[in-house]
Structure formats: structure tokens, C-alpha cells
Design a protein around this motif. Structure first.
Motif, PDB file in Angstrom:
ATOM      1  N   GLU A  34      14.079   2.396  -5.140  1.00 43.90           N
ATOM      2  CA  GLU A  34      13.574   2.719  -6.468  1.00 43.90           C
ATOM      3  C   GLU A  34      14.547   2.248  -7.537  1.00 43.90           C
ATOM      4  OE1 GLU A  34      12.763   6.861  -6.531  1.00 43.90           O
ATOM      5  OE2 GLU A  34      10.845   6.658  -5.520  1.00 43.90           O
ATOM      6  N   ALA A  35      15.839   2.403  -7.274  1.00 46.73           N
ATOM      7  CA  ALA A  35      16.838   1.934  -8.211  1.00 46.73           C
ATOM      8  C   ALA A  35      16.773   0.418  -8.334  1.00 46.73           C
ATOM      9  CB  ALA A  35      18.233   2.363  -7.752  1.00 46.73           C
ATOM     10  N   ARG A  36      16.593  -0.242  -7.217  1.00 47.26           N
ATOM     11  CA  ARG A  36      16.493  -1.690  -7.220  1.00 47.26           C
ATOM     12  C   ARG A  36      15.269  -2.133  -8.007  1.00 47.26           C
ATOM     13  NH1 ARG A  36      17.007  -5.854  -2.140  1.00 47.26           N
ATOM     14  NH2 ARG A  36      16.046  -7.640  -3.149  1.00 47.26           N
ATOM     15  N   ALA A  37      14.161  -1.414  -7.845  1.00 48.68           N
ATOM     16  CA  ALA A  37      12.939  -1.771  -8.550  1.00 48.68           C
ATOM     17  C   ALA A  37      13.115  -1.643 -10.054  1.00 48.68           C
ATOM     18  CB  ALA A  37      11.783  -0.885  -8.081  1.00 48.68           C
ATOM     19  N   ALA A  38      13.937  -0.680 -10.489  1.00 48.27           N
ATOM     20  CA  ALA A  38      14.150  -0.477 -11.915  1.00 48.27           C
ATOM     21  C   ALA A  38      14.961  -1.609 -12.524  1.00 48.27           C
ATOM     22  CB  ALA A  38      14.860   0.855 -12.146  1.00 48.27           C
ATOM     23  N   GLN A  39      15.720  -2.328 -11.707  1.00 49.62           N
ATOM     24  CA  GLN A  39      16.591  -3.375 -12.202  1.00 49.62           C
ATOM     25  C   GLN A  39      15.949  -4.753 -12.135  1.00 49.62           C
ATOM     26  OE1 GLN A  39      20.081  -3.040  -9.801  1.00 49.62           O
ATOM     27  NE2 GLN A  39      20.485  -0.928 -10.394  1.00 49.62           N
ATOM     28  N   GLU A  40      14.954  -4.941 -11.295  1.00 47.05           N
ATOM     29  CA  GLU A  40      14.365  -6.252 -11.085  1.00 47.05           C
ATOM     30  C   GLU A  40      12.883  -6.239 -11.429  1.00 47.05           C
ATOM     31  OE1 GLU A  40      14.997  -7.300  -7.055  1.00 47.05           O
ATOM     32  OE2 GLU A  40      17.182  -7.254  -7.187  1.00 47.05           O
ATOM     33  N   PRO A  41      12.361  -7.355 -11.913  1.00 47.57           N
ATOM     34  CA  PRO A  41      10.925  -7.430 -12.186  1.00 47.57           C
ATOM     35  C   PRO A  41      10.127  -7.360 -10.891  1.00 47.57           C
ATOM     36  CG  PRO A  41      11.943  -9.605 -12.361  1.00 47.57           C
ATOM     37  CD  PRO A  41      13.057  -8.599 -12.207  1.00 47.57           C
ATOM     38  N   ALA A  42       8.920  -6.805 -10.985  1.00 47.26           N
ATOM     39  CA  ALA A  42       8.072  -6.689  -9.805  1.00 47.26           C
ATOM     40  C   ALA A  42       7.718  -8.066  -9.267  1.00 47.26           C
ATOM     41  CB  ALA A  42       6.804  -5.914 -10.153  1.00 47.26           C
ATOM     42  N   SER A  43       7.651  -8.198  -7.972  1.00 43.73           N
ATOM     43  CA  SER A  43       7.270  -9.465  -7.352  1.00 43.73           C
ATOM     44  C   SER A  43       6.405  -9.175  -6.133  1.00 43.73           C
ATOM     45  CB  SER A  43       8.512 -10.269  -6.961  1.00 43.73           C
ATOM     46  OG  SER A  43       9.331  -9.532  -6.084  1.00 43.73           O
ATOM     47  N   HIS A  44       5.836 -10.211  -5.576  1.00 41.41           N
ATOM     48  CA  HIS A  44       4.969 -10.039  -4.415  1.00 41.41           C
ATOM     49  C   HIS A  44       5.798  -9.602  -3.208  1.00 41.41           C
ATOM     50  CE1 HIS A  44       2.099 -11.575  -7.047  1.00 41.41           C
ATOM     51  NE2 HIS A  44       2.166 -12.861  -6.775  1.00 41.41           N
ATOM     52  N   TRP A  45       5.125  -8.919  -2.271  1.00 41.78           N
ATOM     53  CA  TRP A  45       5.888  -8.279  -1.202  1.00 41.78           C
ATOM     54  C   TRP A  45       5.320  -8.578   0.186  1.00 41.78           C
ATOM     55  CZ3 TRP A  45       3.165  -4.144   1.286  1.00 41.78           C
ATOM     56  CH2 TRP A  45       2.030  -3.701   0.612  1.00 41.78           C
ATOM     57  N   PHE A  46       6.228  -8.514   1.151  1.00 43.68           N
ATOM     58  CA  PHE A  46       5.894  -8.658   2.557  1.00 43.68           C
ATOM     59  C   PHE A  46       6.192  -7.348   3.273  1.00 43.68           C
ATOM     60  CE2 PHE A  46       7.368  -9.169   6.913  1.00 43.68           C
ATOM     61  CZ  PHE A  46       6.324  -9.865   7.499  1.00 43.68           C
ATOM     62  N   ALA A  47       5.304  -6.952   4.167  1.00 42.82           N
ATOM     63  CA  ALA A  47       5.547  -5.779   5.005  1.00 42.82           C
ATOM     64  C   ALA A  47       4.748  -5.946   6.293  1.00 42.82           C
ATOM     65  CB  ALA A  47       5.143  -4.488   4.297  1.00 42.82           C
ATOM     66  N   GLY A  48       5.435  -6.125   7.404  1.00 38.79           N
ATOM     67  CA  GLY A  48       4.760  -6.222   8.681  1.00 38.79           C
ATOM     68  C   GLY A  48       4.309  -4.859   9.174  1.00 38.79           C
ATOM     69  N   TYR A  49       3.191  -4.841   9.899  1.00 36.85           N
ATOM     70  CA  TYR A  49       2.717  -3.591  10.496  1.00 36.85           C
ATOM     71  C   TYR A  49       3.587  -3.229  11.701  1.00 36.85           C
ATOM     72  CZ  TYR A  49      -1.659  -3.444   7.838  1.00 36.85           C
ATOM     73  OH  TYR A  49      -2.601  -3.360   6.826  1.00 36.85           O
ATOM     74  N   VAL A  50       3.786  -1.942  11.878  1.00 32.96           N
ATOM     75  CA  VAL A  50       4.470  -1.413  13.055  1.00 32.96           C
ATOM     76  C   VAL A  50       3.531  -0.415  13.721  1.00 32.96           C
ATOM     77  CG1 VAL A  50       6.385  -0.023  13.911  1.00 32.96           C
ATOM     78  CG2 VAL A  50       6.782  -1.723  12.107  1.00 32.96           C
ATOM     79  N   ARG A 314       0.282  -9.959  -1.456  1.00 32.03           N
ATOM     80  CA  ARG A 314       0.874  -9.234  -0.326  1.00 32.03           C
ATOM     81  C   ARG A 314       0.723 -10.062   0.948  1.00 32.03           C
ATOM     82  NH1 ARG A 314      -1.924  -3.809   2.387  1.00 32.03           N
ATOM     83  NH2 ARG A 314      -0.823  -3.911   4.375  1.00 32.03           N
ATOM     84  N   MET A 315       1.752 -10.067   1.761  1.00 28.93           N
ATOM     85  CA  MET A 315       1.680 -10.719   3.070  1.00 28.93           C
ATOM     86  C   MET A 315       2.108  -9.710   4.132  1.00 28.93           C
ATOM     87  SD  MET A 315       0.925 -13.372   4.895  1.00 28.93           S
ATOM     88  CE  MET A 315       0.857 -14.788   3.784  1.00 28.93           C
ATOM     89  N   SER A 316       1.317  -9.609   5.189  1.00 23.04           N
ATOM     90  CA  SER A 316       1.630  -8.704   6.297  1.00 23.04           C
ATOM     91  C   SER A 316       1.479  -9.467   7.608  1.00 23.04           C
ATOM     92  CB  SER A 316       0.708  -7.480   6.278  1.00 23.04           C
ATOM     93  OG  SER A 316       0.841  -6.737   5.083  1.00 23.04           O
ATOM     94  N   MET A 317       1.561  -8.787   8.714  1.00 20.74           N
ATOM     95  CA  MET A 317       1.306  -9.402  10.019  1.00 20.74           C
ATOM     96  C   MET A 317       1.093  -8.302  11.043  1.00 20.74           C
ATOM     97  SD  MET A 317       5.149 -10.592  11.187  1.00 20.74           S
ATOM     98  CE  MET A 317       4.934 -10.332  12.951  1.00 20.74           C
ATOM     99  N   TRP A 318       0.299  -8.610  12.049  1.00 18.70           N
ATOM    100  CA  TRP A 318       0.106  -7.696  13.173  1.00 18.70           C
ATOM    101  C   TRP A 318       0.682  -8.369  14.421  1.00 18.70           C
ATOM    102  CZ3 TRP A 318      -0.951  -2.756  13.682  1.00 18.70           C
ATOM    103  CH2 TRP A 318      -1.169  -2.269  14.973  1.00 18.70           C
ATOM    104  N   SER A 319       1.764  -7.818  14.892  1.00 19.99           N
ATOM    105  CA  SER A 319       2.567  -6.748  14.335  1.00 19.99           C
ATOM    106  C   SER A 319       4.033  -7.075  14.590  1.00 19.99           C
ATOM    107  CB  SER A 319       2.200  -5.415  14.997  1.00 19.99           C
ATOM    108  OG  SER A 319       2.526  -5.492  16.395  1.00 19.99           O
ATOM    109  N   LEU A 320       4.924  -6.302  13.978  1.00 23.91           N
ATOM    110  CA  LEU A 320       6.350  -6.505  14.233  1.00 23.91           C
ATOM    111  C   LEU A 320       6.686  -6.212  15.692  1.00 23.91           C
ATOM    112  CD1 LEU A 320       7.898  -4.945  11.000  1.00 23.91           C
ATOM    113  CD2 LEU A 320       7.626  -7.371  11.540  1.00 23.91           C
ATOM    114  N   ASN A 321       5.941  -5.315  16.315  1.00 23.97           N
ATOM    115  CA  ASN A 321       6.144  -5.009  17.737  1.00 23.97           C
ATOM    116  C   ASN A 321       6.006  -6.259  18.603  1.00 23.97           C
ATOM    117  OD1 ASN A 321       4.643  -2.841  16.220  1.00 23.97           O
ATOM    118  ND2 ASN A 321       5.292  -1.599  17.951  1.00 23.97           N
ATOM    119  N   ARG A 322       5.144  -7.199  18.165  1.00 24.22           N
ATOM    120  CA  ARG A 322       4.779  -8.363  18.975  1.00 24.22           C
ATOM    121  C   ARG A 322       5.568  -9.620  18.602  1.00 24.22           C
ATOM    122  NH1 ARG A 322       0.277 -10.455  18.222  1.00 24.22           N
ATOM    123  NH2 ARG A 322      -0.244 -10.940  20.384  1.00 24.22           N
TER     124      ARG A 322
END
Length: 531
Positions: A34-50, A314-322
Motif C-alpha cells: 500500500e505504501a508502494r502504491a501511494a508512491q508510484e502511479p498505477a500500472s497494469h498488473w500480473f498475478a498468477g493463479y495458485v 491484467r495478465m494471469s496464468m493457470w497456474s503457478l503450481n504448474r
């Protein structure tokens, strides 16, 4: 996407020992991202599924660090109804929220990831088990079930993975939409905005009718969608002969068009860039559930470049397990594994490839609200002087392959058409004869009209009759007669090519004529020499 396996007790015990031995002192500390978000402009994000309950367990809490030291978010899945089928959230029916904290040490592992600067999104639904909206009896009850998970894990972003029977259930879809609207309103009043993503199946022609109904229902309820995440996988026959990358790119293009129509119909016109930002993509890395569908590392690289270029949010993937090459004890890689991809990845990880340039976090966009774009509401005016193709008119007929300009976009006719708007807001691509190619680019001008020197063909005369195959010049442009004609101006073929007896010639046609004339001349000279 599904979650099926339960962790064995000895693995749980081992995980507890490892985490206790390595966890940073202090619990429920400041969320550093949250602190990092307050300092930097919003940008697109990646989060792989677990897959939280899959065996062997995936240590998401260790973080996935790229070459720049960035730690990506994760999407933990899946929250569904409990084993008894009641409106009580559970992890894959195997663990209640308290059980997951005790047996999987889930709360502590989430906090450990957050202390590295990353965030957590929780996904509800999936392909297996009962999705909560199908068992809860009222929007209020469902909203409370969502809230229990949100408060337990201090979430600002959730993911609703709607597929299988839940996708085809209008009653649960309506209940879910109302619950989300209620929940967002309640949390906003408390100063805790909630971002909600829909994750839906897709094919190269876009969202299915059921998927579109889910999106439309959400918009009609007043819910504010952060975006629509597409499961770019398992296309089956819809893929046709396309590569996995080409099918996935086509899916996003088609859904981008559909999403624009749905938001416009909801009274929220959005710009093209805003719509791309509201799209997410989740490929199934390596071997897909469909045997002949394999998403390779090369597909991942091309897909990442496509997503970055278009501004996919947003970019994701199924899955980080694999995300690993299968070992030698797993010989049949055409059979999908929970623990490996089924392809030889070498030293690369799909997460590293797909996350390139996706350096933001879901939390940075959680407080954003969707507002109408005034510029998108008013169609752009077309100028013949800056249009590479003729501007569409209702009276003209267009043959297959004809390109036109309409509202500063270039379209191509898929079949003969007349009087049908190029930007008619249809949700199915086959309902329109026009295919959107892309915008008119800055600095473009009309394509030069092909002309030839005077005398190449006889000048057209209205009083002369012409047979099929005759060629003439009109204003320097060469034409060929399609059938007998007299008095029909060749110029009219531009606006009505179907009924005009004239078709304009190309440079290739004229070149062929010149070559034939040259051969005839040489033959004539040879004959004279022989005499």
C-alpha cells in the motif's frame, strides 16, 4: 480452471515447520504494497493463479521475483460453498477459513507475501464444486459470505470465476450481480472500495452468450466491474487451425469490441484504451485440457508482447503450481498435471515471460471507478482528405474485401453488403458484414487512384457500345466491361460496383496487357523477317 486435491497431513505439518522457521517476526503488520502504491502511479498488473488445495503445495509466500526485483501478486483459488452445500465459504470444500488458517497456515503465508511488497487476490468459483451464488438464498446472504472472506484476508480485489453450471444459471447470475452491487455500496460507504473482476470462458469470436449475460447483468445491477478476465484456453473446435497465440489474440480483440457495446448500452461509453485496460487474460500454460492444445513458451512471449502493446490491464496464468517442466517420472505429458506444464520450459518460467512490463499491483487500481468517456460518446467525424479509403455511404454496395472508413475507423467487408452500418453494435461477429481493421492513422491521406497514360486504352464514350472484355479509359483510370453496355459511366462503379457493368483495372492487369502486346509485336516482327 479447477481445484481438486487435498493436502496430506504430513505435507501440512512440513509446511508449518518451514514457515515458522523462516517467517519474519510480527504478524498483521503494515501492508507494504500500500505504501508502494501511494508512491508510484498505477500500472497494469500480473498475478498468477495458485491452486491452494492442490498437492504438492505451491509456496506462493516465497514470492516470484523478476530481474528488476519486482514481486508479483497472486490469485488464490478457489472459494466455493462448503462440503454440505451451504452458503458458507470454503477452500475447495476441503477447508473452512479457520481450518485453512490452522492446517495450511494460510493467513501467515499471505502476510509473508505482503511483507515482500506483493498483494493477494482471492478467486471465488472455478470449474469444480458449487459456486456460492448457486446455493445462497438471497443477495444479502451471498454478500455476507463474500464479506467474510474479504475481511478475513483484508482484500481490496476479488475475482469471480464463473464457468460450468453456474455460468448457465440465470437465477444465480442475477443474485450474484445484486450481491456485488450491495457489497460494493456497503464497503464504499465504509471507505473501503472493492475491485471486482469477472473471469469468464472465451472463444476466438469473443464471449459466449452466457458470458455476455453475466457481464450485462453486473452492469445492470449497478456493480462497478474492474474488468473481465478471459480464460484464453481450451478452445476446442472453435480454435480451428489457429495457433494458441492467434486464437488468444483473436479472443481479446473480439471481446474488446463486445465489451465496448455492452458498456455503451449501459450508458457508460468508454474509449478503446479504457476498454483494453478492463480486459485480462489467463492462458493455461503448457498442455491444456484439450489434448491438441499446447500453450508454449513462444506463445507466452508473443502473447505478452500483444498484451503490452494493446494495454491489456491484467495478465494471469493457470497456474503457478504448474510452472515447471515435468520430471522423468511423468512420461505422458499429454495428460494434464497439477504440478507441471507438460512442455520443456528449459530454464524459463511462464510467469517470468508473461509478467514482463506488468509491474503494478491490483491494489493500485482498487479505488478506481468507471466513468463515462465523453469523447467516446460522440462518433468522430470523417474527412475525405484524411481517409485512406472511401467513406461509407448507405446507398453504396460493397463487395467482399472492400475497405471503407467510418467514424475514423477502417472496416473491411466480409461479404457483399449494402446499407448496413459498419459500427452497428452487434455482440456476435457473424451478425455484421463488416470487420474492424483499426483506426485511421495520423497523417493518412486517400490512396492514390490508379491511372495510366492517355492512349493506353480508348477513351470511354457514352454513345459507344462495348462488349464484355472491352477496356477503356475514364479520367485516366482504366476499366474493363463485365458485360455488354452502352451509356453507363465507368465512374459509377466506385459507388455501386455490384450493378455497374465496369470494373476498374489494376496495375497487374495493365502490366499483363503490355506484356501480351510486346509478345504480339515480337511475333509480328519474326513473321516479317521470315518473309
Amino acid at each position: 480452471m479447477s481445484s481438486t486435491a487435498r493436502l496430506s497431513p504430513w505435507r501440512v505439518t512440513l509446511a508449518v515447520i518451514i514457515v515458522l522457521a523462516t517467517a519474519v517476526a510480527g504478524v498483521l503488520g503494515v501492508r507494504m504494497y500500500e505504501a508502494r502504491a501511494a508512491q508510484e502511479p498505477a500500472s497494469h498488473w500480473f498475478a498468477g493463479y495458485v491452486d491452494v488445495t492442490a498437492t504438492p503445495s505451491y509456496a506462493f509466500e516465497e514470492g516470484s521475483v523478476d530481474a528488476e526485483g519486482h514481486v508479483s501478486d497472486v490469485v488464490l483459488s478457489f472459494i466455493v460453498a462448503d462440503e454440505a452445500g451451504s452458503c458458507t465459504p470454503s477452500w475447495g470444500t476441503y477447508y473452512g477459513l479457520e481450518e485453512a488458517g490452522a492446517e495450511l497456515d494460510l493467513d501467515r503465508r499471505i502476510q509473508r507475501l505482503r511483507e515482500q511488497g506483493a498483494g493477494v487476490v482471492v478467486s471465488f468459483g472455478g470449474a469444480m464444486n458449487q459456486e456460492l451464488a448457486t446455493v445462497c438464498e438471497s443477495p444479502e446472504e451471498l454478500a455476507e459470505a463474500y464479506l467474510a472472506v474479504i475481511e478475513r484476508y483484508d482484500l481490496d480485489t476479488i475475482d469471480l470465476d464463473i464457468e460450468g453450471p453456474a455460468l448457465e444459471d440465470p437465477e444465480s447470475n442475477a443474485l450474484r450481480a445484486e450481491a456485488v452491487a450491495l457489497l460494493q455500496k456497503k464497503l464504499a460507504a465504509a471507505g473501503k472500495p472493492l475491485a471486482v473482476w469477472l473471469t469468464l470462458p472465451v472463444i476466438p469470436s469473443g464471449l459466449t452468450a452466457d458470458g455476455r449475460d453475466v457481464v450485462i447483468g453486473m452492469l445492470d445491477s449497478g456493480a462497478d466491474l474492474a474488468g473481465v478476465n478471459l480464460m484464453t484456453m481450451n478452445y476446442g473446435q472453435a480454435r480451428d487451425s489457429r495457433s494458441m497465440f492467434d486464437a488468444s489474440a483473436a479472443s481479446l480483440h473480439a471481446t474488446h469490441r463486445q465489451l465496448g457495446i455492452m458498456y455503451e448500452q449501459a450508458g457508460i461509453p468508454l474509449s478503446s484504451a479504457s476498454l483494453w485496460g478492463k480486459l485480462g487474460a489467463t492462458p493455461m500454460v503448457g498442455q491444456n485440457d484439450v489434448v491438441d492444445e499446447v500453450f508454449t513458451v513462444d506463445d507466452a512471449q508473443r502473447f505478452n508482447e500483444f498484451a503490452v502493446e494493446n494495454g491489456v490491464g491484467r495478465m494471469s496464468m493457470w497456474s503457478l503450481n504448474r510452472d515447471a517442466t515435468c520430471g522423468p517420472n511423468y512420461p505422458d505429458t499429454s495428460r494434464v498435471s497439477d504440478a507441471c506444464s507438460g512442455v520443456d520450459q528449459g530454464e524459463l518460467r511462464f510467469a517470468e515471460v508473461l509478467s514482463q512490463s506488468y509491474t503494478g499491483h491490483a491494489a493500485e487500481a482498487a479505488s478506481a471507478t468507471t466513468t463515462p468517456d465523453p469523447a467516446a460518446a460522440a462518433p468522430a467525424e470523417d474527412d475525405p482528405e484524411t481517409s485512406p479509403y472511401p467513406i461509407w455511404t448507405e446507398e453504396a454496395s460493397y463487395l467482399e474485401g472492400t475497405k471503407i472508413v467510418w467514424h475514423r475507423n477502417v472496416y473491411e467487408a466480409k461479404w457483399w453488403t449494402r446499407g448496413e452500418l459498419p459500427d452497428n453494435p452487434v455482440l456476435e461477429a457473424w451478425d455484421t458484414p463488416w470487420e474492424l481493421i483499426g483506426p485511421v492513422l495520423p497523417g493518412e491521406t486517400p490512396l492514390p487512384v490508379f491511372t495510366v497514360e492517355k492512349g493506353t486504352y480508348p477513351a470511354w464514350k457514352g454513345s459507344t457500345s462495348y462488349d464484355k472484355g472491352d477496356r477503356v479509359l475514364a479520367e485516366g483510370t482504366p476499366y474493363e466491361a463485365k458485360w455488354w453496355t452502352e451509356g453507363d459511366s465507368p465512374d459509377a462503379s466506385q459507388g455501386d460496383p455490384d450493378s455497374s457493368p465496369w470494373v476498374p483495372l489494376t496495375a497487374e492487369d495493365v502490366t499483363e496487357d503490355a506484356a501480351e502486346d510486346s509478345e504480339d509485336s515480337e511475333d509480328s516482327e519474326d513473321a516479317e523477317d521470315a518473309e
